[in-house]
Design a protein around this motif. Sequence first.
Motif, mmCIF file in Angstrom:
data_model
loop_
_atom_site.group_PDB
_atom_site.id
_atom_site.type_symbol
_atom_site.label_atom_id
_atom_site.label_comp_id
_atom_site.label_asym_id
_atom_site.label_seq_id
_atom_site.Cartn_x
_atom_site.Cartn_y
_atom_site.Cartn_z
ATOM 1 N N SER A 36 0.816 -1.212 0.000
ATOM 2 C CA SER A 36 0.000 0.000 0.000
ATOM 3 C C SER A 36 0.850 1.262 0.000
ATOM 4 O O SER A 36 0.452 2.290 -0.554
ATOM 5 N N GLU A 37 2.019 1.184 0.643
ATOM 6 C CA GLU A 37 2.886 2.356 0.736
ATOM 7 C C GLU A 37 3.387 2.804 -0.631
ATOM 8 O O GLU A 37 3.761 3.962 -0.801
ATOM 9 N N LEU A 38 3.404 1.890 -1.600
ATOM 10 C CA LEU A 38 3.956 2.198 -2.923
ATOM 11 C C LEU A 38 2.887 2.288 -4.007
ATOM 12 O O LEU A 38 3.220 2.420 -5.186
ATOM 13 N N LEU A 39 1.623 2.240 -3.595
ATOM 14 C CA LEU A 39 0.527 2.276 -4.555
ATOM 15 C C LEU A 39 -0.364 3.483 -4.305
ATOM 16 O O LEU A 39 -0.347 4.062 -3.211
ATOM 17 N N PRO A 40 -1.146 3.914 -5.301
ATOM 18 C CA PRO A 40 -1.996 5.099 -5.138
ATOM 19 C C PRO A 40 -2.955 4.975 -3.960
ATOM 20 O O PRO A 40 -3.397 3.872 -3.609
ATOM 21 N N ALA A 41 -3.285 6.100 -3.356
ATOM 22 C CA ALA A 41 -4.118 6.106 -2.149
ATOM 23 C C ALA A 41 -5.543 5.646 -2.419
ATOM 24 O O ALA A 41 -6.243 5.225 -1.495
#
Length: 251
Positions: A36-41
């Motif tokens: 999740s930290e590297l993917l769009p919100a």
Amino acid sequence: MKSRWLLRFPPRPEARVRLLCLPGAGAAAAMYRSWSELLPADLEVCAVQLPGRGARLREALYTAMDPLVDALTEAVLAEPALPTVVFGHSLGSLVGFELASRLTDSATHAPSALVVAAHRAPRLGSAGLPYHRLADADLAKVMVGLGGTPEEVLARPELLRLALPSIRADFELDYTYRYRERPALPIPISVFGGLGDTTVAEPELAAWREHTSAGFSLRMLPGDHFFPTGASGVDLLAQLGELASDLLQHA
């Protein structure tokens, strides 16, 4: 009601796209915790937790594909409808394919795309490796050879004893898998492979093309069988982010 099957990393109630992630043999949903930290919100990472892992450690393991996917399909259909990309690594690729096949005719939960990594195409059948028949000590040696199992698990007998049953069950799932003829999926399939992966050859990855009547792509990345959790994982996540962005544009 909170699902035993689907874990969010973290929950994103306002998400507009769901990335449904299936782990490989013996792995748990936690392998996707950092994604999740590297993917769009506006994309929610929703990882599948199979029985025998984490909080489900004491639940009965699945050793056959159909009962597993039937139960997983029921769990997914109970979720709020949301544009969904199904991603699977290794054995998770097969499970993801069977899940996508079952959901294709759903008016509310048909997936928008299937992304697979590090497994031969379903039409080619099982990898034919009867590792589930090995004694515990020999199965542990196989896991060392394949890599990907955390060193702290391999170094601590009590952790290894807890991990081996799910690993054994997953190898049986793969070994006993039999593909049944069906129409090609009406959604695009993106395939990723590791250039150093000795468990699957590029032509076996390319054979996924036969399973879609929509778009197809194949990309080979640096790394071995576990490239999604290595440096090449960043490239893979970038591709997943682009897929999510495309879905948002057409939503």
